[in-house]
Design a protein around this motif. Structure first.
Motif, PDB file in Angstrom:
ATOM      1  N   GLY A 318      -1.360 -12.849 -11.510  1.00 22.55           N
ATOM      2  CA  GLY A 318      -0.164 -12.385 -12.203  1.00 22.55           C
ATOM      3  C   GLY A 318      -0.400 -11.115 -12.999  1.00 22.55           C
ATOM      4  N   SER A 319      -1.539 -10.451 -12.749  1.00 22.99           N
ATOM      5  CA  SER A 319      -1.821  -9.180 -13.428  1.00 22.99           C
ATOM      6  C   SER A 319      -1.373  -8.022 -12.551  1.00 22.99           C
ATOM      7  CB  SER A 319      -3.310  -9.046 -13.745  1.00 22.99           C
ATOM      8  OG  SER A 319      -4.052  -8.722 -12.581  1.00 22.99           O
ATOM      9  N   SER A 320      -0.917  -6.970 -13.185  1.00 22.34           N
ATOM     10  CA  SER A 320      -0.413  -5.809 -12.461  1.00 22.34           C
ATOM     11  C   SER A 320      -1.498  -5.166 -11.602  1.00 22.34           C
ATOM     12  CB  SER A 320       0.148  -4.786 -13.447  1.00 22.34           C
ATOM     13  OG  SER A 320       0.645  -3.655 -12.781  1.00 22.34           O
ATOM     14  N   ALA A 321      -2.710  -5.056 -12.143  1.00 20.65           N
ATOM     15  CA  ALA A 321      -3.793  -4.385 -11.408  1.00 20.65           C
ATOM     16  C   ALA A 321      -4.139  -5.152 -10.138  1.00 20.65           C
ATOM     17  CB  ALA A 321      -5.023  -4.252 -12.302  1.00 20.65           C
ATOM     18  N   THR A 322      -4.238  -6.483 -10.245  1.00 19.11           N
ATOM     19  CA  THR A 322      -4.574  -7.295  -9.071  1.00 19.11           C
ATOM     20  C   THR A 322      -3.467  -7.216  -8.039  1.00 19.11           C
ATOM     21  OG1 THR A 322      -5.892  -8.820 -10.407  1.00 19.11           O
ATOM     22  CG2 THR A 322      -5.137  -9.612  -8.261  1.00 19.11           C
ATOM     23  N   ARG A 323      -2.224  -7.344  -8.506  1.00 19.44           N
ATOM     24  CA  ARG A 323      -1.095  -7.327  -7.575  1.00 19.44           C
ATOM     25  C   ARG A 323      -1.028  -5.998  -6.819  1.00 19.44           C
ATOM     26  NH1 ARG A 323       4.493  -6.041  -7.370  1.00 19.44           N
ATOM     27  NH2 ARG A 323       5.722  -7.618  -6.270  1.00 19.44           N
ATOM     28  N   GLU A 324      -1.139  -4.892  -7.527  1.00 25.59           N
ATOM     29  CA  GLU A 324      -1.035  -3.585  -6.889  1.00 25.59           C
ATOM     30  C   GLU A 324      -2.180  -3.349  -5.903  1.00 25.59           C
ATOM     31  OE1 GLU A 324      -0.638  -0.661  -9.945  1.00 25.59           O
ATOM     32  OE2 GLU A 324       1.284  -1.456 -10.661  1.00 25.59           O
ATOM     33  N   ARG A 325      -3.374  -3.809  -6.257  1.00 26.19           N
ATOM     34  CA  ARG A 325      -4.507  -3.650  -5.350  1.00 26.19           C
ATOM     35  C   ARG A 325      -4.326  -4.475  -4.080  1.00 26.19           C
ATOM     36  NH1 ARG A 325      -8.902  -6.509  -4.484  1.00 26.19           N
ATOM     37  NH2 ARG A 325      -8.595  -7.843  -6.304  1.00 26.19           N
ATOM     38  N   LEU A 326      -3.896  -5.712  -4.235  1.00 27.74           N
ATOM     39  CA  LEU A 326      -3.707  -6.578  -3.069  1.00 27.74           C
ATOM     40  C   LEU A 326      -2.568  -6.088  -2.185  1.00 27.74           C
ATOM     41  CD1 LEU A 326      -4.233 -10.149  -4.583  1.00 27.74           C
ATOM     42  CD2 LEU A 326      -5.862  -8.758  -3.278  1.00 27.74           C
ATOM     43  N   LEU A 327      -1.499  -5.609  -2.790  1.00 30.88           N
ATOM     44  CA  LEU A 327      -0.383  -5.095  -1.994  1.00 30.88           C
ATOM     45  C   LEU A 327      -0.792  -3.841  -1.227  1.00 30.88           C
ATOM     46  CD1 LEU A 327       2.689  -5.588  -4.355  1.00 30.88           C
ATOM     47  CD2 LEU A 327       2.079  -6.928  -2.324  1.00 30.88           C
ATOM     48  N   ALA A 328      -1.595  -2.991  -1.851  1.00 33.65           N
ATOM     49  CA  ALA A 328      -2.075  -1.785  -1.161  1.00 33.65           C
ATOM     50  C   ALA A 328      -2.948  -2.170   0.026  1.00 33.65           C
ATOM     51  CB  ALA A 328      -2.843  -0.899  -2.138  1.00 33.65           C
ATOM     52  N   ARG A 329      -3.789  -3.171  -0.164  1.00 29.75           N
ATOM     53  CA  ARG A 329      -4.646  -3.610   0.941  1.00 29.75           C
ATOM     54  C   ARG A 329      -3.809  -4.273   2.036  1.00 29.75           C
ATOM     55  NH1 ARG A 329     -10.458  -6.954   0.680  1.00 29.75           N
ATOM     56  NH2 ARG A 329     -10.812  -6.850   2.940  1.00 29.75           N
ATOM     57  N   TRP A 330      -2.781  -5.005   1.652  1.00 30.88           N
ATOM     58  CA  TRP A 330      -1.903  -5.628   2.649  1.00 30.88           C
ATOM     59  C   TRP A 330      -1.245  -4.558   3.522  1.00 30.88           C
ATOM     60  CZ3 TRP A 330       3.321  -5.482   3.819  1.00 30.88           C
ATOM     61  CH2 TRP A 330       3.797  -6.490   4.676  1.00 30.88           C
ATOM     62  N   GLU A 331      -0.849  -3.456   2.907  1.00 34.89           N
ATOM     63  CA  GLU A 331      -0.213  -2.366   3.659  1.00 34.89           C
ATOM     64  C   GLU A 331      -1.145  -1.813   4.734  1.00 34.89           C
ATOM     65  OE1 GLU A 331       2.783  -0.716   3.578  1.00 34.89           O
ATOM     66  OE2 GLU A 331       3.679  -2.114   2.146  1.00 34.89           O
ATOM     67  N   THR A 332      -2.418  -1.690   4.414  1.00 33.82           N
ATOM     68  CA  THR A 332      -3.352  -1.080   5.359  1.00 33.82           C
ATOM     69  C   THR A 332      -3.954  -2.084   6.342  1.00 33.82           C
ATOM     70  OG1 THR A 332      -5.179  -1.329   3.776  1.00 33.82           O
ATOM     71  CG2 THR A 332      -3.972   0.746   3.742  1.00 33.82           C
ATOM     72  N   ASP A 333      -4.193  -3.315   5.872  1.00 36.73           N
ATOM     73  CA  ASP A 333      -4.927  -4.287   6.695  1.00 36.73           C
ATOM     74  C   ASP A 333      -4.037  -5.250   7.467  1.00 36.73           C
ATOM     75  OD1 ASP A 333      -7.012  -3.087   5.382  1.00 36.73           O
ATOM     76  OD2 ASP A 333      -7.949  -4.951   4.675  1.00 36.73           O
ATOM     77  N   VAL A 334      -2.803  -5.452   7.003  1.00 35.82           N
ATOM     78  CA  VAL A 334      -1.997  -6.548   7.548  1.00 35.82           C
ATOM     79  C   VAL A 334      -0.662  -6.098   8.131  1.00 35.82           C
ATOM     80  CG1 VAL A 334      -0.890  -8.761   7.007  1.00 35.82           C
ATOM     81  CG2 VAL A 334      -3.048  -8.149   5.896  1.00 35.82           C
ATOM     82  N   LYS A 335       0.044  -5.256   7.434  1.00 36.13           N
ATOM     83  CA  LYS A 335       1.459  -4.989   7.740  1.00 36.13           C
ATOM     84  C   LYS A 335       1.712  -4.647   9.202  1.00 36.13           C
ATOM     85  CE  LYS A 335       5.432  -2.290   6.184  1.00 36.13           C
ATOM     86  NZ  LYS A 335       5.932  -1.276   5.222  1.00 36.13           N
ATOM     87  N   TYR A 336       0.865  -3.805   9.766  1.00 35.62           N
ATOM     88  CA  TYR A 336       1.123  -3.357  11.138  1.00 35.62           C
ATOM     89  C   TYR A 336       0.192  -4.012  12.159  1.00 35.62           C
ATOM     90  CZ  TYR A 336       3.823   0.107   8.632  1.00 35.62           C
ATOM     91  OH  TYR A 336       4.726   0.725   7.804  1.00 35.62           O
ATOM     92  N   ALA A 337      -0.350  -5.180  11.768  1.00 34.09           N
ATOM     93  CA  ALA A 337      -1.292  -5.853  12.666  1.00 34.09           C
ATOM     94  C   ALA A 337      -0.664  -6.232  13.992  1.00 34.09           C
ATOM     95  CB  ALA A 337      -1.867  -7.095  11.974  1.00 34.09           C
ATOM     96  N   GLY A 338       0.617  -6.607  13.953  1.00 31.13           N
ATOM     97  CA  GLY A 338       1.263  -7.020  15.193  1.00 31.13           C
ATOM     98  C   GLY A 338       2.490  -6.222  15.549  1.00 31.13           C
ATOM     99  N   GLY A 339       2.735  -5.158  14.810  1.00 31.99           N
ATOM    100  CA  GLY A 339       3.914  -4.341  15.089  1.00 31.99           C
ATOM    101  C   GLY A 339       5.221  -5.013  14.731  1.00 31.99           C
ATOM    102  N   ALA A 340       5.173  -5.914  13.739  1.00 31.49           N
ATOM    103  CA  ALA A 340       6.391  -6.624  13.324  1.00 31.49           C
ATOM    104  C   ALA A 340       7.405  -5.669  12.735  1.00 31.49           C
ATOM    105  CB  ALA A 340       6.032  -7.702  12.308  1.00 31.49           C
ATOM    106  N   ILE A 341       8.689  -6.019  12.882  1.00 36.18           N
ATOM    107  CA  ILE A 341       9.742  -5.211  12.306  1.00 36.18           C
ATOM    108  C   ILE A 341      10.042  -5.672  10.897  1.00 36.18           C
ATOM    109  CG2 ILE A 341      10.762  -4.778  14.552  1.00 36.18           C
ATOM    110  CD1 ILE A 341      12.913  -6.874  13.863  1.00 36.18           C
ATOM    111  N   GLU A 342      10.844  -4.880  10.182  1.00 35.14           N
ATOM    112  CA  GLU A 342      11.282  -5.257   8.831  1.00 35.14           C
ATOM    113  C   GLU A 342      12.799  -5.175   8.774  1.00 35.14           C
ATOM    114  OE1 GLU A 342       8.642  -4.372   5.302  1.00 35.14           O
ATOM    115  OE2 GLU A 342       8.320  -2.615   6.566  1.00 35.14           O
TER     116      GLU A 342
END
Length: 342
Positions: A318-342
């Protein structure tokens, strides 16, 4: 007096109470389901006489809004949604400590209040789970998912739906849960493997479950209380508590810092913590776990004692630093893993 002036006079009269003061109005942003937002708005008006202007937004959207409006808030209260963004808002001074009496709430609610310095009060618990459409699963000859790791199976390619953690507290809870269960690197490997099977990242956390219920996707990830409603509504769905264990949310209510309507905002907090108000949620299919021990519950609602839960670390995730770091990593490592739409 002409018609235009008559309308103006009536509008002005309506804005004033019998005492001659302007009638109270409260601006609430709601991160619960729309039907629950609407019912609470209606009931609060009936019970207190205070008008409510309500808008429904996901937690990520609300956090962005109150950050943008810091010092000149457009809303008075933030009600519902996962607790992590509420804790971030508290830490950033975007919300203020409530003077409402919270002493009678359950322990997890009191923990949220203490953790936030009184700026976020826990109002409900939601358990994270998996939902699948039994008819679609059978028609496609797929095996029943029992664990988080099952969702990475190649047979589920294009069959899974989950929300986007940038906008959805539900999806951020999933992200944080897998990181806590498996460790950060292994957790992100699993998120990416599941991501290869994701057909869409939705804006709303409850949307994947609804899509599974309608047969638009086979599997969805979300909170179990939303899934219980779909099952009770007659959809052909089954609910899974993942075998490795799962995380949970503590939904919260927060008063926005600098609100000019503090008295009305405090009454809202007191109202949403009351057993009477929380019990009314059953009328619109709200099956989460309420904070007031005197609230009515449904026998089919999720039970914390019946699910293998992780010791969710709200302070860290629930800390801002952790959340922002994890979301940034999700963008690079996960978001486009399967070409899913939004």
């Amino acid at each position: 007096m002409n018609r235009k002036h008559t309308i103006s006079a009536l509008a002005l009269a309506a804005a004033f109470g019998a005492s001659g003061a302007f009638a109270e109005q409260l601006n609430v942003v709601c991160s619960n389901e729309q039907a629950w937002c609407d019912l609470m708005t209606q009931n609060f008006k009936i019970d207190t006489g205070i008008d409510v202007a309500m808008v429904r937004k996901s937690t990520g959207e609300v956090l962005a809004q109150i950050r943008a409006e810091a010092g000149n808030p457009k809303v008075d209260v933030w009600w519902g949604g996962t607790g992590d963004p509420h804790l971030i808002a508290a830490a950033e001074g975007l919300t203020q400590a409530t003077t409402a009496d919270v002493g009678g709430q359950l322990g997890w609610s009191l923990n949220m209040t203490e953790m936030s310095g009184g700026r976020a009060v826990g109002v409900h618990v939601g358990l994270l789970g998996i939902i699948y459409n039994t008819e679609v699963l059978a028609a496609k000859g797929l095996t029943v998912p029992a664990c988080w790791s099952d969702l990475a199976r190649p047979e589920y390619r294009g069959e899974v739906q989950v929300s986007n953690p940038n906008s959805s507290g539900t999806a951020y809870t999933e992200l944080a849960t897998l990181v806590q269960l498996f460790g950060e690197d292994e957790g992100f490997k699993l998120l990416a493997a599941i991501g290869a099977n994701v057909n869409q990242y939705t804006k709303s956390g409850s949307a994947p479950g609804k899509a599974a219920a309608r047969g638009e996707t086979t599997i969805g990830i979300g909170f179990m209380h939303d899934m219980v409603k779909l099952k009770k509504d007659g959809f052909p769905v089954a609910i899974v508590a993942p075998c490795e264990g799962t995380g949970y949310e503590v939904g919260a209510v927060s008063v926005i810092a600098g609100t000019p309507n503090l008295a009305a905002a405090t009454r809202w907090v007191e109202y949403v913590l009351s057993a009477e108000a929380q019990s009314r949620g059953l009328e619109v299919g709200v099956y989460n776990i309420p904070s007031n021990p005197a609230s009515a519950t449904d026998p089919d609602a999720p039970d914390m004692a019946g699910v293998k839960l992780i010791d969710y670390d709200f302070a860290t995730y629930g800390s801002s630093a952790t959340r922002e770091r994890l979301l940034a990593r999700w963008e690079t490592d996960v978001k486009y893993a399967g070409g899913a739409i939004e």
